[in-house]
Design a protein around this motif. Structure first.
Motif, PDB file in Angstrom:
ATOM      1  N   THR A  43      41.885  30.945   7.747  1.00 37.91           N
ATOM      2  CA  THR A  43      43.293  30.544   7.740  1.00 37.91           C
ATOM      3  C   THR A  43      43.476  29.031   7.725  1.00 37.91           C
ATOM      4  OG1 THR A  43      43.391  30.667  10.168  1.00 37.91           O
ATOM      5  CG2 THR A  43      44.079  32.640   8.918  1.00 37.91           C
ATOM      6  N   HIS A  68      46.367  29.620   5.444  1.00 38.95           N
ATOM      7  CA  HIS A  68      47.491  30.488   5.829  1.00 38.95           C
ATOM      8  C   HIS A  68      48.805  29.757   5.547  1.00 38.95           C
ATOM      9  CE1 HIS A  68      50.151  32.841   8.429  1.00 38.95           C
ATOM     10  NE2 HIS A  68      49.196  33.753   8.526  1.00 38.95           N
ATOM     11  N   HIS A  70      51.257  29.332   7.370  1.00 38.49           N
ATOM     12  CA  HIS A  70      51.622  28.500   8.526  1.00 38.49           C
ATOM     13  C   HIS A  70      51.041  27.089   8.408  1.00 38.49           C
ATOM     14  CE1 HIS A  70      53.383  31.886  10.369  1.00 38.49           C
ATOM     15  NE2 HIS A  70      52.423  32.278  11.168  1.00 38.49           N
ATOM     16  N   GLU A  71      49.896  26.980   7.716  1.00 46.09           N
ATOM     17  CA  GLU A  71      49.184  25.704   7.617  1.00 46.09           C
ATOM     18  C   GLU A  71      49.413  25.010   6.268  1.00 46.09           C
ATOM     19  OE1 GLU A  71      47.775  24.905  10.387  1.00 46.09           O
ATOM     20  OE2 GLU A  71      47.993  26.912  11.276  1.00 46.09           O
ATOM     21  N   ASP A 101      55.431  33.076   4.683  1.00 49.36           N
ATOM     22  CA  ASP A 101      55.890  33.594   5.964  1.00 49.36           C
ATOM     23  C   ASP A 101      57.207  32.926   6.291  1.00 49.36           C
ATOM     24  OD1 ASP A 101      56.332  34.103   8.772  1.00 49.36           O
ATOM     25  OD2 ASP A 101      54.240  34.773   8.867  1.00 49.36           O
ATOM     26  N   TYR A 104      58.496  32.989  10.643  1.00 43.49           N
ATOM     27  CA  TYR A 104      58.270  31.861  11.545  1.00 43.49           C
ATOM     28  C   TYR A 104      58.641  30.528  10.917  1.00 43.49           C
ATOM     29  CZ  TYR A 104      55.813  34.848  14.887  1.00 43.49           C
ATOM     30  OH  TYR A 104      55.503  35.811  15.807  1.00 43.49           O
ATOM     31  N   ASP A 105      58.495  30.424   9.585  1.00 40.84           N
ATOM     32  CA  ASP A 105      58.789  29.161   8.895  1.00 40.84           C
ATOM     33  C   ASP A 105      58.058  27.983   9.544  1.00 40.84           C
ATOM     34  OD1 ASP A 105      60.351  29.667   6.598  1.00 40.84           O
ATOM     35  OD2 ASP A 105      62.161  29.938   7.795  1.00 40.84           O
ATOM     36  N   ASN A 106      56.786  28.179   9.836  1.00 43.76           N
ATOM     37  CA  ASN A 106      56.003  27.096  10.446  1.00 43.76           C
ATOM     38  C   ASN A 106      55.659  25.989   9.463  1.00 43.76           C
ATOM     39  OD1 ASN A 106      56.031  28.308  12.930  1.00 43.76           O
ATOM     40  ND2 ASN A 106      53.970  29.152  12.791  1.00 43.76           N
ATOM     41  N   GLN A 112      54.808  26.193   1.211  1.00 38.92           N
ATOM     42  CA  GLN A 112      54.154  27.503   1.191  1.00 38.92           C
ATOM     43  C   GLN A 112      53.998  28.007  -0.239  1.00 38.92           C
ATOM     44  OE1 GLN A 112      55.475  30.531   4.022  1.00 38.92           O
ATOM     45  NE2 GLN A 112      56.590  28.982   5.192  1.00 38.92           N
TER      46      GLN A 112
END
Length: 275
Positions: A43, A68, A70-71, A101, A104-106, A112
């Motif tokens: 990830t 991932h 998120h990253e 994702d 969460y929208d990190n 993304q």
């Protein structure tokens, strides 16, 4: 004599807290539960070496390389060429996990999407399939997949499926695989159950996403690869199929999708079920 059927955990994270401090024990417990092969999924590129080393140290454990969603912003600097280079390692069988994702929208959504498309391009170049994470982003994922397929074919699995039956049908139209985790066993996961019912056996995979999402009857516990046996048993009941058929078919599907991986050898099979 027909070989004993075995399970494959097509998606787990052996480098994550709760599993990383007991990799050997985790694998041994999986063997006792009938799990012969595991795919430990990357990830963060910053963690790729640890992932690769776990796979390299264990027969019948494979790995992926990817970022991932998120990253996606934190590792936006990772070029496509680097993904392709990492993917050349003989233990790497997939690119990802990648995707969208929006729950969460990190990471920013545009970051993304750029990362997602970069991974698909790297998968085409490497000849490996893409592991796709999608949450609360069905329409956007479907759009990107259709646009990218128009540029050139690629293979993919929608991992840890949590969407609607309609989304499953869209992904199946692209000949993608769909992997079900412990979510399908959860009481109120009606859409996921319906999606599992309509997924053809030839496109079905099972996973744990360990250490997350422990299936019933392990809810509330740290998940581990051994628990894929519970998800497989649930799917067998849900689809009104023999459990051995689910085991054989999902294992065969794994090796049809992840073509660089090789089936388990006699030494591994000798330990299946604690024998």
């Amino acid at each position: 004599m027909t070989a004993q059927p075995y399970l494959v955990d097509s998606h787990c994270h052996l480098n994550y807290k709760g599993l990383a401090d007991d990799v050997e024990g985790t694998i041994e417990r999986a063997r006792r539960a009938g799990v012969a092969t595991l795919l430990t999924v990357n990830t963060k590129i910053s963690e790729f070496e640890a992932i690769r080393d776990i796979a390299a140290a264990h027969d019948d454990v494979w790995c992926s390389v990817g970022v991932h969603p998120h990253e996606a912003e934190a590792e936006a600097h990772i070029p496509e060429d680097a993904l392709v280079d990492y993917a050349a390692h003989p233990k790497v069988v997939a690119v990802g996990e990648t995707g969208l994702d929006f729950y969460y929208d990190n990471a920013p959504r545009d970051a993304q999407e750029r990362s997602f498309r970069k991974h698909i391009a790297a998968a085409r170049r490497s000849g490996l399939p893409v592991i796709v994470h999608t949450r609360d982003a069905e329409a956007e994922t479907a759009r990107i997949m259709a646009e990218e397929m128009a540029k050139g074919p690629f293979r993919a699995v929608i991992h840890c499926f949590s969407g609607t039956p309609q989304f499953a049908e869209q992904m199946l139209e692209h000949d993608f695989f769909i992997s079900f985790s412990g979510i399908v066993t959860f009481k109120n996961s009606y859409d996921v159950k319906d999606a599992a019912r309509l997924t053809p056996l030839g496109k079905l995979l099972v996973e744990t996403d360990a250490p997350f999402l422990a299936p019933v009857p392990h809810r509330g516990q740290r998940c581990e690869p051994a628990f894929v046996a519970d998800t497989a048993a649930y799917l067998a009941d849900l689809k009104d199929q023999d459990l051995d058929l689910i085991k054989r078919t999902t294992a065969e599907n794994f090796f049809r999708l992840f073509t660089r991986a090789t089936p388990p050898g006699a030494a591994t099979l000798a330990h299946i079920g604690g024998s």
